[in-house]
Every structure is written in structure tokens, then in C-alpha cells.
Design a protein around this motif. Structure first.
Motif, PDB file in Angstrom:
ATOM      1  N   SER A  94       0.828  -1.206   0.000  1.00 20.81           N
ATOM      2  CA  SER A  94       0.000   0.000   0.000  1.00 20.81           C
ATOM      3  C   SER A  94       0.865   1.260   0.000  1.00 20.81           C
ATOM      4  N   GLN A  95       0.209   2.390  -0.201  1.00 20.10           N
ATOM      5  CA  GLN A  95       0.918   3.662  -0.133  1.00 20.10           C
ATOM      6  C   GLN A  95       1.498   3.874   1.262  1.00 20.10           C
ATOM      7  N   ASP A 140       7.466   9.636  -6.129  1.00 13.60           N
ATOM      8  CA  ASP A 140       6.511   9.575  -7.247  1.00 13.60           C
ATOM      9  C   ASP A 140       6.732   8.322  -8.089  1.00 13.60           C
ATOM     10  N   GLN A 166       3.759   1.219  -8.162  1.00 17.22           N
ATOM     11  CA  GLN A 166       2.734   0.486  -7.420  1.00 17.22           C
ATOM     12  C   GLN A 166       1.397   0.528  -8.158  1.00 17.22           C
ATOM     13  N   LYS A 167       1.014   1.692  -8.621  1.00 16.17           N
ATOM     14  CA  LYS A 167      -0.263   1.845  -9.338  1.00 16.17           C
ATOM     15  C   LYS A 167      -0.290   1.035 -10.628  1.00 16.17           C
ATOM     16  N   ASN A 168       0.878   0.895 -11.267  1.00 13.18           N
ATOM     17  CA  ASN A 168       0.960   0.169 -12.535  1.00 13.18           C
ATOM     18  C   ASN A 168       1.228  -1.324 -12.371  1.00 13.18           C
ATOM     19  N   ILE A 181       5.232   5.346  -6.201  1.00 13.17           N
ATOM     20  CA  ILE A 181       3.766   5.382  -6.301  1.00 13.17           C
ATOM     21  C   ILE A 181       3.326   4.944  -7.695  1.00 13.17           C
ATOM     22  N   ASN A 182       3.995   5.439  -8.719  1.00 16.70           N
ATOM     23  CA  ASN A 182       3.666   5.077 -10.095  1.00 16.70           C
ATOM     24  C   ASN A 182       3.864   3.581 -10.341  1.00 16.70           C
TER      25      ASN A 182
END
Length: 147
Positions: free
Chosen positions: A46-47, A79, A85-87, A82-83
Motif C-alpha cells: 500500500s501507499q 513519485d 505500485q499503481k501500474n 507510487i507510479n
């Protein structure tokens, strides 16, 4: 005479202990850095896992990796995490980070490490890589990768 000698031994012992404690604390931060990275690299991270990792860094932290684009600020690296993780790039392929050698100095720790990767339930160790951690006020303020 005995009292002076005893005081000298206590002083020498306390100075050695203080230095050992400093290096131990640096090594503890490095160990936590690797532990949290492995946690972030798993699917379902998670974040807040990323935030925990970045809590180890000073506000003016920089990440140097000449083979992967040069120098990154704390914000740039955050950043990027986060990127990734999102991808879905953090998918559990990195199962562990194995530290095979370590040299601790004054406000710096150099490690030799290997990524342990998972493929089809088989673990394999990667090539050795060198990383230098530099500290200020108990926080990592620079990481320099030499791989």
C-alpha cells in the motif's frame, strides 16, 4: 593509582560502546530500509508501506543511480514508487534482498547485496550489487548505487 586506572578503563569502555552503538543504529536503519523495500515490492502493498519506507529519509534526500538516469530527489523517487505500485510493477517477483557484505563507518554504510527473485515458485539470487548509504541526524540523506 587503582582509582585512576579504573576511571581510565571506564572512559575507554564508554567511548568504544558509544561508537559501536552509533554503527549499530546505522546498520539498523539499513536493515529496515531493505525490509520495507521488500514489503513494498510485494503485490498488495500500500501507499502507507511506501510512506513507512520514506520516513527513513531526510527531507533533502537524494538517490544516485548513474545506470538508471542519474540523480533523483526524494519527491522524484517517491513519485516513481507510487507510479510503479499503481501500474502493478510491485508484484512479488522480488522475494528478498540478501546483504552479503557490509562496511560501516562514520555516518555511512556500504553494502554488497543481491536481489532474491521468485519465478514459478523458484527462488534465485541475482548478481552482487554495491550500495552506499550516507546518514545525517539518524536519517538516510543519500543512497548511491554502484551497479
Amino acid at each position: 593509582m587503582k582509582i585512576k586506572f579504573t576511571l581510565l578503563l571506564i572512559l575507554i569502555s564508554s567511548v568504544s560502546h558509544a561508537q559501536m552503538t552509533h554503527q549499530d543504529s546505522l546498520n539498523s536503519v539499513v536493515n529496515e530500509y531493505f525490509r520495507l523495500n521488500v514489503k513494498v515490492f510485494q503485490s498488495g502493498s500500500s501507499q502507507s508501506d511506501i510512506d513507512s519506507l520514506f520516513s527513513l529519509f531526510s527531507e533533502d534526500f537524494t538517490y544516485l543511480h548513474p545506470n538508471y538516469g542519474g540523480t533523483y530527489s526524494r519527491k522524484d523517487l517517491y513519485d516513481g514508487y507510487i507510479n510503479n505500485q499503481k501500474n502493478g510493477r510491485y508484484n512479488g517477483r522480488v522475494a528478498d534482498i540478501k546483504v552479503t557484505n557490509r562496511i560501516s563507518g562514520l555516518n555511512a554504510v556500504s553494502v554488497e547485496k543481491r536481489f532474491v527473485t521468485r519465478k514459478d515458485d523458484t527462488l534465485s539470487e541475482g548478481e552482487p550489487q554495491m550500495t552506499l548509504f550516507e546518514f545525517r541526524d539518524g536519517k538516510i540523506y543519500r543512497i548511491h548505487e554502484f551497479w
